[in-house]
Structure formats: C-alpha cells, structure tokens
Motif scaffolding. Sequence first.
Motif, PDB file in Angstrom:
ATOM      1  N   TYR A   1     -98.139 -30.191  62.010  1.00  0.00           N
ATOM      2  CA  TYR A   1     -97.068 -29.193  61.947  1.00  0.00           C
ATOM      3  C   TYR A   1     -97.575 -28.037  61.080  1.00  0.00           C
ATOM      4  O   TYR A   1     -97.988 -28.251  59.940  1.00  0.00           O
ATOM      5  N   VAL A   2     -97.560 -26.827  61.629  1.00  0.00           N
ATOM      6  CA  VAL A   2     -98.208 -25.711  60.938  1.00  0.00           C
ATOM      7  C   VAL A   2     -97.193 -24.619  60.583  1.00  0.00           C
ATOM      8  O   VAL A   2     -96.420 -24.152  61.444  1.00  0.00           O
ATOM      9  N   ILE A   3     -97.218 -24.230  59.320  1.00  0.00           N
ATOM     10  CA  ILE A   3     -96.377 -23.132  58.816  1.00  0.00           C
ATOM     11  C   ILE A   3     -97.276 -21.922  58.561  1.00  0.00           C
ATOM     12  O   ILE A   3     -98.289 -22.043  57.855  1.00  0.00           O
TER      13      ILE A   3
ATOM     14  N   VAL B   1     -92.690 -19.531  61.166  1.00  0.00           N
ATOM     15  CA  VAL B   1     -93.148 -18.486  60.244  1.00  0.00           C
ATOM     16  C   VAL B   1     -92.156 -18.433  59.086  1.00  0.00           C
ATOM     17  O   VAL B   1     -90.933 -18.410  59.309  1.00  0.00           O
ATOM     18  N   LEU B   2     -92.684 -18.428  57.871  1.00  0.00           N
ATOM     19  CA  LEU B   2     -91.850 -18.346  56.663  1.00  0.00           C
ATOM     20  C   LEU B   2     -92.285 -17.117  55.874  1.00  0.00           C
ATOM     21  O   LEU B   2     -93.480 -16.925  55.635  1.00  0.00           O
ATOM     22  N   VAL B   3     -91.313 -16.308  55.475  1.00  0.00           N
ATOM     23  CA  VAL B   3     -91.628 -15.122  54.672  1.00  0.00           C
ATOM     24  C   VAL B   3     -90.851 -15.231  53.361  1.00  0.00           C
ATOM     25  O   VAL B   3     -89.611 -15.195  53.351  1.00  0.00           O
ATOM     26  N   THR B   4     -91.597 -15.339  52.240  1.00  0.00           N
ATOM     27  CA  THR B   4     -90.954 -15.660  50.957  1.00  0.00           C
ATOM     28  C   THR B   4     -90.638 -14.414  50.113  1.00  0.00           C
ATOM     29  O   THR B   4     -91.030 -14.317  48.949  1.00  0.00           O
ATOM     30  N   GLY B   5     -89.929 -13.481  50.721  1.00  0.00           N
ATOM     31  CA  GLY B   5     -89.280 -12.441  49.940  1.00  0.00           C
ATOM     32  C   GLY B   5     -90.008 -11.128  49.758  1.00  0.00           C
ATOM     33  O   GLY B   5     -91.161 -10.964  50.138  1.00  0.00           O
ATOM     34  N   ASP B   6     -89.270 -10.176  49.164  1.00  0.00           N
ATOM     35  CA  ASP B   6     -89.703  -8.776  49.067  1.00  0.00           C
ATOM     36  C   ASP B   6     -90.083  -8.261  50.451  1.00  0.00           C
ATOM     37  O   ASP B   6     -91.164  -7.690  50.659  1.00  0.00           O
TER      38      ASP B   6
ATOM     39  N   PRO C   1     -89.547 -19.889  65.493  1.00  0.00           N
ATOM     40  CA  PRO C   1     -88.523 -19.537  64.498  1.00  0.00           C
ATOM     41  C   PRO C   1     -89.131 -18.859  63.266  1.00  0.00           C
ATOM     42  O   PRO C   1     -90.226 -19.224  62.819  1.00  0.00           O
ATOM     43  N   THR C   2     -88.416 -17.877  62.757  1.00  0.00           N
ATOM     44  CA  THR C   2     -88.879 -17.119  61.586  1.00  0.00           C
ATOM     45  C   THR C   2     -87.844 -17.263  60.479  1.00  0.00           C
ATOM     46  O   THR C   2     -86.668 -16.948  60.681  1.00  0.00           O
ATOM     47  N   LEU C   3     -88.276 -17.773  59.347  1.00  0.00           N
ATOM     48  CA  LEU C   3     -87.382 -18.011  58.219  1.00  0.00           C
ATOM     49  C   LEU C   3     -87.677 -16.975  57.141  1.00  0.00           C
ATOM     50  O   LEU C   3     -88.840 -16.703  56.839  1.00  0.00           O
ATOM     51  N   VAL C   4     -86.626 -16.429  56.571  1.00  0.00           N
ATOM     52  CA  VAL C   4     -86.799 -15.419  55.524  1.00  0.00           C
ATOM     53  C   VAL C   4     -85.905 -15.765  54.336  1.00  0.00           C
ATOM     54  O   VAL C   4     -84.834 -16.340  54.497  1.00  0.00           O
ATOM     55  N   LEU C   5     -86.372 -15.414  53.158  1.00  0.00           N
ATOM     56  CA  LEU C   5     -85.541 -15.544  51.955  1.00  0.00           C
ATOM     57  C   LEU C   5     -85.750 -14.293  51.112  1.00  0.00           C
ATOM     58  O   LEU C   5     -86.772 -13.612  51.236  1.00  0.00           O
TER      59      LEU C   5
ATOM     60  N   ARG D   1     -87.682 -29.759  57.480  1.00  0.00           N
ATOM     61  CA  ARG D   1     -86.520 -29.107  56.868  1.00  0.00           C
ATOM     62  C   ARG D   1     -87.003 -28.119  55.812  1.00  0.00           C
ATOM     63  O   ARG D   1     -87.887 -28.436  55.002  1.00  0.00           O
ATOM     64  N   PHE D   2     -86.400 -26.944  55.838  1.00  0.00           N
ATOM     65  CA  PHE D   2     -86.711 -25.913  54.854  1.00  0.00           C
ATOM     66  C   PHE D   2     -85.450 -25.612  54.053  1.00  0.00           C
ATOM     67  O   PHE D   2     -84.417 -25.252  54.624  1.00  0.00           O
ATOM     68  N   VAL D   3     -85.554 -25.771  52.757  1.00  0.00           N
ATOM     69  CA  VAL D   3     -84.461 -25.420  51.862  1.00  0.00           C
ATOM     70  C   VAL D   3     -84.871 -24.105  51.205  1.00  0.00           C
ATOM     71  O   VAL D   3     -85.829 -24.051  50.424  1.00  0.00           O
TER      72      VAL D   3
END
Length: 244
Positions: free
Chosen positions: A2-4, A37-42, A64-68, A103-105
């Motif tokens: 599983y690749v992020i 895809v995860l993007v951790t801010g700014d 899916p693209t996750l952003v915080l 799962r992404f918190v």
Amino acid sequence: MYVIAHLSDPHLDGSEQARDRLRRVTSYVRSSTVDVVLVTGDLADHGLPEEYVEVARELTFDVPTLVLPGNHDVSQPFRALLTEPDHASGHPVNQVRDVGQARFVLVDSTVEGKDHGYLSDDTLAWLETTLTHAVDGPLFVAMHHPPFELHHPVMDQWKLENPDDLAKVLEGKPVTALLTGHVHNAITTTFAGLPVRGAPGIRSTVRLPFEPQTESLVDLTADPGLAFHAYTAEEPLHTVYRSL
Ligand SMILES: [Fe+2]
Ligand SMILES: [Fe+2]
C-alpha cells in the motif's frame, strides 16, 4: 503493498514559481502507482479563497487525495477542498478518512492566526476516541506540526507547543506512523515510540544550523520533492524520499 504519496507545503499563492514547483511533484505522482495522496498542510500561502481554487485545480489525481491544514491555511476556505461530507464549519478541521485498507486520522494542529501548533483539549479528546476504534489495516496519524524541535532558532518558535499531551494519547495505540510537514525538511525520527516521517517542503527548504546558510530563512533553489511510504503487513514502514 500500500503506497502513500506524501506531499507537503506547496504554499500556492498564484505565482508561477509556486505552481511550477508543485507541478514537478504532482506530475511525478500521476506517473506513479500509488493508493492515496496525502498533503500535510500549508497548501495555500495566505489562506485566501482564490488560492484554494488553485489548490483544488492542481491537486487532481485519480486516487483519493487527503488534505489537512497548516499554519498558512485558514480553516473555513480550506474546507472547500474537502470531498467527504463536511458537517462542521470553521476551526479545527479534524478528519478520519478510510482509503482502501488504511485509516488516516488527520489532525488539525493549527492555532487560528498563529504559526505555532497546539492541540486543543477537544482535538485531543477526539483523537483519543478515534484511535480506540479498531482497524484491520495500517493506521496513520497525520498533522502539520511535528511534535519535536527541529533545533532551528526560527522554526522552533513555530513548533507544536504541547507534544507531551499528544504522546499521552498515542501511547499504546496501534498507530503505524505519524506523518508531518511544516519544517520544510525530509525528516525521520520517532515520537512516543512511533515512527515519524516528515515530508520535504515543496515550496522551499529550510537549512539547518549545521548546513551552509542561505540569506533568507528558506532556500528556494533546492529541488522540491516528496515521500513515498510503502506499507506491507507485518513489516516496518518503508519510506523513500525523491527530489524532483
Ligand atoms: Fe510551510
Ligand atoms: Fe507550516
């Protein structure tokens, strides 16, 4: 496996420079085979609604693209990026997202109008409850501010101010890794016994005191990049960093 694809800190502001640096990364990700895809801010540099229009346009992937949010983001306009039903409003933007087996918190570590990070009592209580729900696959906690000092005189003014509160919540929880941004450096360490993986800053790099110094805080000449986290059951998480 599983690749992020873990991106961070594009700081889009309508400028060609910021857009081009992000596109060097996003085009590489689109040519890669990843699960999420995860993007951790700014994401936006000033938190303006028009900047989020650009962010939404640039962060388009067929996974899916996750952003915080980061300290440069503003909660309410940031919420325009969220694709899942969003019943809340304003600040903070805490989310749980299941993508495939993982799962992404996604924790909001920002303080409105400030650059440092702080986890409110409400956020800590939410995190505690969220992490007690069992999951079969990997469990990632992601937030903008890393919970440790960078040992950089400027960046450490903008650190997470209550890492001990986070450590108490994480203790004993089956978290695979903590994924962070903010310090514009690819960095790996551990926190509360868990692996921490920080993604490099797409917009710029902050050199540490033991490196050759730049005139300003940020080095705009260093190549942008990203982290790939590859998870296989029963194995420690593998992370590779790519400069592009
Ligand atoms: Fe940043
Ligand atoms: Fe930041």
